[in-house]
Design a protein around this motif. Structure first.
Motif, mmCIF file in Angstrom:
data_model
loop_
_atom_site.group_PDB
_atom_site.id
_atom_site.type_symbol
_atom_site.label_atom_id
_atom_site.label_comp_id
_atom_site.label_asym_id
_atom_site.label_seq_id
_atom_site.Cartn_x
_atom_site.Cartn_y
_atom_site.Cartn_z
ATOM 1 N N GLU A 117 0.825 -1.203 0.000
ATOM 2 C CA GLU A 117 0.000 0.000 0.000
ATOM 3 C C GLU A 117 0.861 1.256 0.000
ATOM 4 O O GLU A 117 0.514 2.261 -0.622
ATOM 5 C CB GLU A 117 -0.943 -0.002 1.202
ATOM 6 C CG GLU A 117 -2.097 0.973 1.050
ATOM 7 C CD GLU A 117 -3.132 0.836 2.150
ATOM 8 O OE1 GLU A 117 -4.240 1.362 1.957
ATOM 9 O OE2 GLU A 117 -2.845 0.229 3.198
ATOM 10 N N THR A 153 -8.944 3.889 -4.972
ATOM 11 C CA THR A 153 -9.246 2.483 -5.250
ATOM 12 C C THR A 153 -8.542 2.016 -6.521
ATOM 13 O O THR A 153 -7.945 0.931 -6.555
ATOM 14 C CB THR A 153 -10.763 2.285 -5.370
ATOM 15 O OG1 THR A 153 -11.388 2.642 -4.131
ATOM 16 C CG2 THR A 153 -11.089 0.839 -5.714
ATOM 17 N N THR A 158 -6.080 0.444 -0.796
ATOM 18 C CA THR A 158 -7.335 -0.089 -0.267
ATOM 19 C C THR A 158 -7.180 -0.753 1.100
ATOM 20 O O THR A 158 -8.130 -1.317 1.615
ATOM 21 C CB THR A 158 -7.924 -1.121 -1.248
ATOM 22 O OG1 THR A 158 -6.955 -2.161 -1.467
ATOM 23 C CG2 THR A 158 -8.280 -0.474 -2.582
ATOM 24 N N ARG A 162 -5.219 3.361 4.132
ATOM 25 C CA ARG A 162 -6.302 4.202 3.610
ATOM 26 C C ARG A 162 -7.481 4.248 4.557
ATOM 27 O O ARG A 162 -7.951 5.318 4.925
ATOM 28 C CB ARG A 162 -6.757 3.710 2.243
ATOM 29 C CG ARG A 162 -8.005 4.469 1.767
ATOM 30 C CD ARG A 162 -8.510 3.965 0.452
ATOM 31 N NE ARG A 162 -9.790 4.565 0.111
ATOM 32 C CZ ARG A 162 -10.462 4.267 -1.000
ATOM 33 N NH1 ARG A 162 -9.973 3.392 -1.861
ATOM 34 N NH2 ARG A 162 -11.619 4.850 -1.247
ATOM 35 N N ARG A 163 -7.975 3.071 4.964
ATOM 36 C CA ARG A 163 -9.214 3.010 5.736
ATOM 37 C C ARG A 163 -9.085 3.713 7.089
ATOM 38 O O ARG A 163 -10.025 4.375 7.537
ATOM 39 C CB ARG A 163 -9.628 1.551 5.958
ATOM 40 C CG ARG A 163 -10.031 0.797 4.708
ATOM 41 C CD ARG A 163 -10.699 -0.520 5.089
ATOM 42 N NE ARG A 163 -9.891 -1.297 6.029
ATOM 43 C CZ ARG A 163 -8.981 -2.199 5.674
ATOM 44 N NH1 ARG A 163 -8.751 -2.424 4.384
ATOM 45 N NH2 ARG A 163 -8.303 -2.875 6.580
ATOM 46 N N ASP A 167 -8.430 8.042 4.877
ATOM 47 C CA ASP A 167 -9.847 8.384 4.754
ATOM 48 C C ASP A 167 -10.320 9.305 5.882
ATOM 49 O O ASP A 167 -10.927 10.351 5.614
ATOM 50 C CB ASP A 167 -10.703 7.128 4.684
ATOM 51 C CG ASP A 167 -10.730 6.521 3.283
ATOM 52 O OD1 ASP A 167 -10.226 7.160 2.348
ATOM 53 O OD2 ASP A 167 -11.260 5.399 3.132
#
Length: 420
Positions: A117, A153, A158, A162-163, A167
């Motif tokens: 990532e 994405t 992902t 990110r989460r 985000d």
């Protein structure tokens, strides 16, 4: 009052525009509806606490800030370059190892830095770090723009980075829960965070517009609510209640949601947020870092102890903590915010005192794709417009827009090329 040029609105864009015109020898006057300059950048002093209207930080990496702002005079107090992220198994720290080397070990143990990532993020952000103008969503060399969510994405970003970090962080910065903001704009913002460490002036964010306004002195009139701008033979007439002003040209530098009342432009969609300011008697965290909820729970989008870096924000011996929510204030209660803060910080908050709550219905202009970072500022030969809604929704965008509008006016008045 007559003037060569009238600027309607004393936010950052209007002040920068007026200062540029004044520096060029133009007889300029500024009309502001509020009781002080600043527009959305205001600070309320409540019981000795400096509470900015909406959580705002000043990034010294913005090119326009470096060019037009005297940063040493603001006594900028910088926060740590990183964040505390509340995960399911407890809080972790993620920080920039270049600026926070002491936090490197904790960052590596965070569990958020999966190599695949990280590589995907570097590929996604790298071109904007190297060539920002070529990847700003408009202009030569700019690729197609899309929503932030779709872009991340598609880039393969992902995972937990990110989460749980990107985000929630970007949702707070952009006041956008759904990731519908332009990916090009988000890249530019992340570039500025990578290059500079944001902070606040020791006297509060109000110090920024106050500094921009200082050279203009009595040329600024506050408490003047302009309700009509109309071109007529030989100039432009501006009406505010029973008062009338005339000028050769007018720059409308009001917020995007109000621009349609004074110009032919449609209103600009905006994003809302609420900032809660709490007093407490001890530091809720030993680190001066933004706090995020990587689990996506509760109403608080981010929290920060302002006094960790800027003790001047509170009376001696006290702390001032801000919490930003994106849910409507009418549906989010103080008890709910307190409970979430207690969970995020791992400390009791029942003795914290709410100093003030700021509901900001028009905190930022919406920036959906495709990003257009250079919207026209000249509407006619005599009517001009300025504001971050003409460039990018940021302090950088407001300052650039004000400068562009001023130079467009100068071209109209003198016929001399003055740049974009």
């Amino acid at each position: 009052m007559d003037a060569e040029v009238l600027v309607v609105g004393a936010g950052l864009a209007g002040l920068r525009c007026a200062a540029e015109l004044h520096g060029a020898g133009v007889d300029v006057r500024v009309l502001e509806r509020a009781d002080a300059v600043g527009g959305r950048v205001r600070t309320d002093v409540v019981d000795g606490y400096r509470c900015d209207r909406g959580f705002q930080l000043l990034n010294p990496a913005y090119p326009a800030v470096r060019r037009y702002v005297d940063l040493p005079a603001l006594a900028l107090r910088s926060f740590g370059a990183g964040a505390i992220v509340r995960r399911e198994d407890g809080p972790v720290v993620v920080a920039d190892p270049r600026r926070e080397p002491r936090l490197l070990a904790r960052t590596l143990r965070s569990g958020l830095l999966a190599p695949r990532e990280l590589v995907a993020l570097a590929r996604w952000l790298g071109p904007t770090l190297a060539r920002p103008h070529a990847h700003a969503g408009s202009g030569p060399g700019a690729g197609p723009d899309e929503t932030l969510a779709a872009s991340l994405t598609a880039a393969g970003i992902t995972g937990p980075l990110r989460r749980e970090l990107l985000d929630p962080f970007l949702a707070g910065v952009l006041a956008d829960h759904g990731g519908g903001t332009s990916a090009a704009f988000a890249r530019l913002l992340l570039r500025s965070f990578a290059l500079g460490t944001p902070g606040v002036p020791a006297a509060g964010m109000q110090a920024l517009p106050d500094q921009l306004a200082a050279p203009l002195g009595a040329r600024i009139a506050t408490g003047v609510d302009v309700d009509d701008v109309r071109e007529e033979a030989g100039g432009v007439r501006v009406r505010a209640g029973e008062g009338t002003w005339r000028a050769e040209a007018v720059v409308v530098a009001v917020p995007g949601e109000g621009v349609s009342a004074l110009t032919p432009l449609p209103p600009v969609a905006t994003k809302a947020l609420t900032t809660w300011w709490f007093d407490c008697d001890g530091p809720p965290s030993p680190l001066p870092l933004l706090v995020l909820d990587g689990r996506g729970r509760g109403p608080v989008q981010n929290a920060l102890d302002l006094t960790a870096a800027a003790p001047s924000y509170a009376p001696a011996g006290r702390r001032l903590v801000q919490a930003t929510t994106l849910t409507p204030a009418a549906t989010t209660g103080e008890a709910e915010v307190r409970a979430h803060l207690a969970d995020l910080y791992g400390t009791a908050t029942d003795t914290w005192r709410l100093v003030v709550r700021h509901d900001v219905p028009h905190a930022l202009p919406a920036q959906p794709p495709p990003l257009d970072a250079r919207r026209p500022v000249a509407l006619t030969d005599r009517l001009f417009v300025a504001g971050d809604h003409r460039d990018t929704g940021s302090i950088q965008g407001a300052l650039v827009s004000g400068t562009r509008a001023a130079r467009a006016v100068l071209r109209r008045l003198t016929g001399t090329p003055t740049g974009r």
